[in-house]
Write an enzyme that holds these catalytic residues in place. Structure first.
Site, PDB file in Angstrom:
ATOM      1  N   HIS A 217       6.001   9.419 -51.170  1.00 41.39           N
ATOM      2  CA  HIS A 217       4.596   9.058 -51.449  1.00 41.39           C
ATOM      3  C   HIS A 217       3.691  10.259 -51.182  1.00 41.39           C
ATOM      4  CE1 HIS A 217       0.742   6.882 -51.005  1.00 41.39           C
ATOM      5  NE2 HIS A 217       1.323   5.848 -51.615  1.00 41.39           N
TER       6      HIS A 217
ATOM      7  N   HIS B 261       5.204   4.054 -47.163  1.00 38.17           N
ATOM      8  CA  HIS B 261       3.819   4.544 -47.168  1.00 38.17           C
ATOM      9  C   HIS B 261       2.885   3.800 -46.219  1.00 38.17           C
ATOM     10  CE1 HIS B 261       1.918   1.126 -49.191  1.00 38.17           C
ATOM     11  NE2 HIS B 261       3.064   0.991 -49.816  1.00 38.17           N
TER      12      HIS B 261
ATOM     13  N   ARG C 198       0.445   2.359 -43.491  1.00 37.98           N
ATOM     14  CA  ARG C 198      -0.326   2.994 -42.417  1.00 37.98           C
ATOM     15  C   ARG C 198       0.186   2.635 -41.026  1.00 37.98           C
ATOM     16  NH1 ARG C 198      -5.880   4.892 -43.902  1.00 37.98           N
ATOM     17  NH2 ARG C 198      -5.625   5.081 -46.135  1.00 37.98           N
TER      18      ARG C 198
ATOM     19  N   ASP D 281      -4.517  -6.389 -52.268  1.00 36.97           N
ATOM     20  CA  ASP D 281      -5.139  -6.294 -50.943  1.00 36.97           C
ATOM     21  C   ASP D 281      -5.545  -4.887 -50.535  1.00 36.97           C
ATOM     22  OD1 ASP D 281      -2.652  -5.193 -50.651  1.00 36.97           O
ATOM     23  OD2 ASP D 281      -1.792  -6.899 -49.610  1.00 36.97           O
TER      24      ASP D 281
ATOM     25  N   GLU E 288      -2.661 -12.316 -57.328  1.00 38.32           N
ATOM     26  CA  GLU E 288      -1.808 -12.207 -56.131  1.00 38.32           C
ATOM     27  C   GLU E 288      -2.589 -12.639 -54.882  1.00 38.32           C
ATOM     28  OE1 GLU E 288      -0.245  -8.532 -54.141  1.00 38.32           O
ATOM     29  OE2 GLU E 288       1.552  -8.987 -55.265  1.00 38.32           O
TER      30      GLU E 288
ATOM     31  N   GLU F 294      -4.494  -4.123 -44.973  1.00 36.63           N
ATOM     32  CA  GLU F 294      -4.393  -5.049 -46.111  1.00 36.63           C
ATOM     33  C   GLU F 294      -4.571  -6.522 -45.734  1.00 36.63           C
ATOM     34  OE1 GLU F 294      -2.244  -2.553 -45.573  1.00 36.63           O
ATOM     35  OE2 GLU F 294      -2.499  -1.231 -47.302  1.00 36.63           O
TER      36      GLU F 294
END
Ligand code: UD1
Ligand code: UDP
Length: 409
Positions: free
Chosen positions: A271, A238, A240, A118, A140, A154
């Site tokens: 990250h 990580h 957003r 995604d 997926e 995503e």
């Protein structure tokens, strides 16, 4: 309808005993988790199939973290689109990805494009493949939170990719049902398991043979340890939607826990996203705590070895939620929603959001209450059996060889 799509092999064609021409399968990806989940598929296709030819196109989105994964699986990209720019905005990345993938598909003319998951590059590659009328396989497929803003961006990337894709490889029955709810035809979906388990099994085998040594970690925290090794909390983050206040809360929770549990070690491979690094460096990179260890992102094998070494895992990652239950490690997920309900239903994964006190309380509970810990530390495998790649290849073969439909699986 299928026959209007460009393929080397007209559907249903009989080659009269001659070897059919190869179909070129283009894998387009750019981030670490996509690489982890696609590399075993690429390798299996290369090793076991003489009708499908792979073409590996990396976008360059995660240069360093991607190279770490490709090395483990011994895969060399055929092309690197070099799309990464520091602090790129989503729109900026999207526009450059679309233009560059357009050029790539015009030049390479693959017979199918495979994308995974995604990320923004998944959506871009799917859209451009559609414009070129090239069939798209989505690995997926069908994960949903049903919340447009979480995970961001995503959830919308995968909804849009589903709308465009031709073959939908759902990792679980739940994800397949999500696709059916959105009107995807059953004949175009198949439950395969998640390819991350295929990757994990390969990795576990390798780290068992040769336990890696992690730079900048004391001996007692290394993957190869004795029974009296100190407890270890492994942390990754990580997302957003956690930038800003969310990450600050996470960091403050870690400092509080490090004070409360001086014998427990908190290992955090940070990250590379600057929005993650800034609060982590500001709040955690002090000399105050000898039991907080900030390290560089780990290559896949050392990371798997550290998951295995850990007592519990604190993460906002999707992939880690799928891997850790197989290793019998409790996972506290620093998110408000998850598109992976299976492990939660089995009790090995729990959502804690980015609420500082909740994170502290739940880690506290697992570190002090053996019964609670044992309840969560079940080695279960709701995401696959390590044979997802075989199943996906079977369906792709079927698509080209017979009817162009997935109903032959
Ligand atoms: C990306 C994906 C996300 C996926 C995650 C997995 C998008 C929009 N986001 O998020 O879906 O879950 O990867 O890790 O597709 N940076 C580097 N080197 C790296 C990685 C990042 O320098 O190897 C820095 C760059 O400054 C970059 C920034 O991080 O501009 C953001 O990276 P980006 O790829 O946009 O998003 P991620 O947060 O990594
Ligand atoms: N991972 C890794 N090194 C690290 C942290 C994570 O190899 O330092 C692996 C992890 O095993 C999992 C994947 O990266 O397979 C998850 O990536 P990430 O959390 O970046 O993305 P998400 O899964 O949330 O999309």
């Amino acid at each position: 309808m299928r026959s209007s799509l460009r393929t080397n092999v007209p559907l249903g064609q009989n080659f009269g005993g001659r070897k059919p021409p190869m179909n070129k399968i283009s894998f387009i990806f750019g981030t670490r988790p996509e690489a982890i989940k696609l590399c075993p598929l690429i390798l299996t296709m290369q090793k076991t199939n003489d009708k499908l030819m792979t073409h590996v196109c990396v976008t360059g989105q995660h240069r360093e973290m991607l190279a770490q994964v490709l090395d483990v699986f011994g895969i060399t990209p055929d092309i690197d689109l070099e799309l990464m720019q520091p602090n790129q905005t989503l729109a900026n990345f999207t526009s450059r990805a679309i233009a560059t993938i357009d050029h790539y598909l015009t030049t390479e003319k693959p017979d199918m494009v495979i994308v995974q998951g995604d990320t923004t590059s998944v959506f871009c590659a799917s859209l451009v493949a559609f414009y070129h009328q090239i069939p798209i396989g989505h690995v997926e497929a069908g994960l949903r939170t049903w919340n447009k803003w979480s995970p961001f961006p995503e959830e919308i990337n995968r909804v849009l990719t589903t709308r465009i894709a031709d073959l939908h490889f759902a990792p679980t029955l739940t994800s397949k049902n999500n696709l059916l709810k959105e009107g995807i035809e059953e004949k175009n979906t198949v439950v395969t398991g998640n390819t991350v388990i295929d990757a994990l099994l390969i990795a576990v085998e390798q780290v068992k043979k040769q336990p890696p040594v992690i730079p900048n970690l004391p001996n007692e925290l290394q993957p190869k340890t004795s029974l009296d090794s100190p407890p270890l909390v492994l942390i990754t983050g990580h997302r957003r939607e956690n930038f800003g206040g969310g990450f600050e809360n996470i960091c403050h929770a870690i400092t509080e826990l490090a004070k409360q549990f001086p014998q427990t070690h908190f290992v955090y491979p940070v990250h590379l996203n600057p929005n993650v690094r800034e609060p982590v460096n500001r709040i955690l990179r002090t000399n105050e705590f000898v039991n907080i260890h900030l390290i560089e992102p780990l290559s896949y094998l050392p990371f798997v070895a550290m998951m295995n070494r850990s007592t519990l895992i604190l993460t906002d990652s999707g992939g880690v939620q799928e891997e850790a239950p197989s290793l019998g490690k409790p996972v506290l997920v620093m998110r408000d929603t998850t598109e992976r309900p299976e492990a939660m239903e089995m009790g090995t994964v729990k959502l804690v959001g980015t609420n500082r006190q909740l994170i502290i309380d739940e880690v506290n509970r697992l570190l002090t209450d053996k019964t609670e810990y044992n309840k969560m530390a079940n080695a279960v495998n709701p995401y696959g059996d390590g044979k997802a790649c075989e199943r996906i290849i079977e369906v792709i073969n079927c698509f080209f060889n017979k009817t162009g439909k997935t109903s032959c699986h």
